[in-house]
Scaffold this active site. Structure first.
Site, PDB file in Angstrom:
ATOM      1  N   GLY A   1      13.751  -9.765  -0.249  1.00 20.88           N
ATOM      2  CA  GLY A   1      15.157  -9.742   0.124  1.00 20.88           C
ATOM      3  C   GLY A   1      15.341 -10.436   1.462  1.00 20.88           C
TER       4      GLY A   1
ATOM      5  N   GLN B   1      19.303 -12.690   9.303  1.00 22.07           N
ATOM      6  CA  GLN B   1      17.890 -12.979   9.600  1.00 22.07           C
ATOM      7  C   GLN B   1      17.620 -14.467   9.811  1.00 22.07           C
ATOM      8  OE1 GLN B   1      16.589 -10.348   6.128  1.00 22.07           O
ATOM      9  NE2 GLN B   1      14.873 -10.167   7.519  1.00 22.07           N
TER      10      GLN B   1
ATOM     11  N   CYS C   1       9.781  -5.511   6.671  1.00 23.38           N
ATOM     12  CA  CYS C   1      10.902  -6.437   6.832  1.00 23.38           C
ATOM     13  C   CYS C   1      10.366  -7.743   7.392  1.00 23.38           C
ATOM     14  CB  CYS C   1      11.912  -5.819   7.795  1.00 23.38           C
ATOM     15  SG  CYS C   1      13.302  -6.895   8.155  1.00 23.38           S
ATOM     16  N   LEU C   2      10.896  -8.861   6.893  1.00 22.50           N
ATOM     17  CA  LEU C   2      10.421 -10.169   7.372  1.00 22.50           C
ATOM     18  C   LEU C   2      10.740 -10.366   8.858  1.00 22.50           C
ATOM     19  CD1 LEU C   2      11.457 -12.379   4.318  1.00 22.50           C
ATOM     20  CD2 LEU C   2       9.165 -11.542   4.884  1.00 22.50           C
TER      21      LEU C   2
ATOM     22  N   HIS D   1      18.506  -1.752   2.238  1.00 22.05           N
ATOM     23  CA  HIS D   1      17.840  -2.397   3.378  1.00 22.05           C
ATOM     24  C   HIS D   1      18.619  -3.645   3.817  1.00 22.05           C
ATOM     25  CE1 HIS D   1      14.005  -3.789   5.468  1.00 22.05           C
ATOM     26  NE2 HIS D   1      14.734  -4.884   5.453  1.00 22.05           N
ATOM     27  N   GLU D   2      19.023  -4.472   2.841  1.00 23.00           N
ATOM     28  CA  GLU D   2      19.719  -5.729   3.178  1.00 23.00           C
ATOM     29  C   GLU D   2      21.134  -5.467   3.696  1.00 23.00           C
ATOM     30  OE1 GLU D   2      17.732  -8.101   3.409  1.00 23.00           O
ATOM     31  OE2 GLU D   2      16.173  -7.259   2.124  1.00 23.00           O
TER      32      GLU D   2
ATOM     33  N   HIS E   1      21.040  -4.748   7.269  1.00 24.27           N
ATOM     34  CA  HIS E   1      20.965  -5.960   8.100  1.00 24.27           C
ATOM     35  C   HIS E   1      22.356  -6.492   8.432  1.00 24.27           C
ATOM     36  CE1 HIS E   1      16.750  -7.046   8.529  1.00 24.27           C
ATOM     37  NE2 HIS E   1      16.511  -6.922   7.234  1.00 24.27           N
TER      38      HIS E   1
HETATM   39 NI    NI Z   1      14.636  -6.761   6.344  1.00 27.45          NI
END
Ligand code: NI
Length: 174
Positions: free
Chosen positions: A46, A51, A93-94, A135-136, A139
């Site tokens: 995701g 991000q 998370c990235l 989660h997204e 963000h």
């Molecule tokens: Ni994330």
């Protein structure tokens, strides 16, 4: 298509709220392609526009590595209307380098969003898919999964990250 740079904690843009998308044209589609390419290259399941430094309410999701019912799903202006049940599972998370922790999320959610053409869509999600969406959507609100863990765990992660950044800076100075 182009790979975009993924911003890493503690980049301040990750803490900003994204704005709703109002133009559903070619530029939006190109941005979604770039986000998908960036997510797959990472690799991740995701990615939210914050991000890559874009404060618009856009996320791409593909949990097929964990759940083969799904594929690439872009969600524009997503809103979680309702949630039920709760489940604790490990998330990463990235944008949060070298860290994973248990996070409590709803097991079942109802979502409303727009597709890339601007059409309204509404659906229900369970399991990993539901977790990923939560989660997204966090963000897009300027939240990270580390906001949902204990303050002790969070401060340990911050300490580790501070040390890591110092070491990177030292390498850079050599
Ligand atoms: Ni994330």
């Amino acid at each position: 298509m182009a790979l975009r740079e993924i911003l890493k904690y503690p980049h301040p843009i990750l803490r900003k709220k994204a704005e709703p998308v109002t133009e559903f044209g070619q530029a939006l589609k190109e941005l979604i392609y770039d986000m998908a390419e960036t997510m797959y290259a990472a690799p991740g399941v995701g990615l939210a526009a914050n991000q890559i430094g874009i404060l618009q309410q856009i996320v791409v999701i593909d949990v097929s590595p964990r759940d083969d019912k799904t594929k690439l799903i872009p969600l524009i202006n997503p809103v979680i209307l309702a949630g039920e049940g709760s489940d604790v599972s490990e998330e990463g998370c990235l944008s949060v380098v070298d860290y994973a922790a248990d996070v409590k999320r709803f097991t079942h959610i109802s979502i409303e969003a727009r597709d890339p053409e601007g059409r309204k869509i509404a659906f229900e999600a369970d399991g990993w898919f539901a977790r990923d969406i939560q989660h997204e959507v966090d963000h897009l609100d300027g939240k990270l999964f580390i906001d949902r863990i204990s303050s002790l765990k969070r401060s340990l992660y911050k300490k580790k990250r501070r040390k890591q950044l110092k070491e990177e800076q030292a390498d850079f100075d050599d």
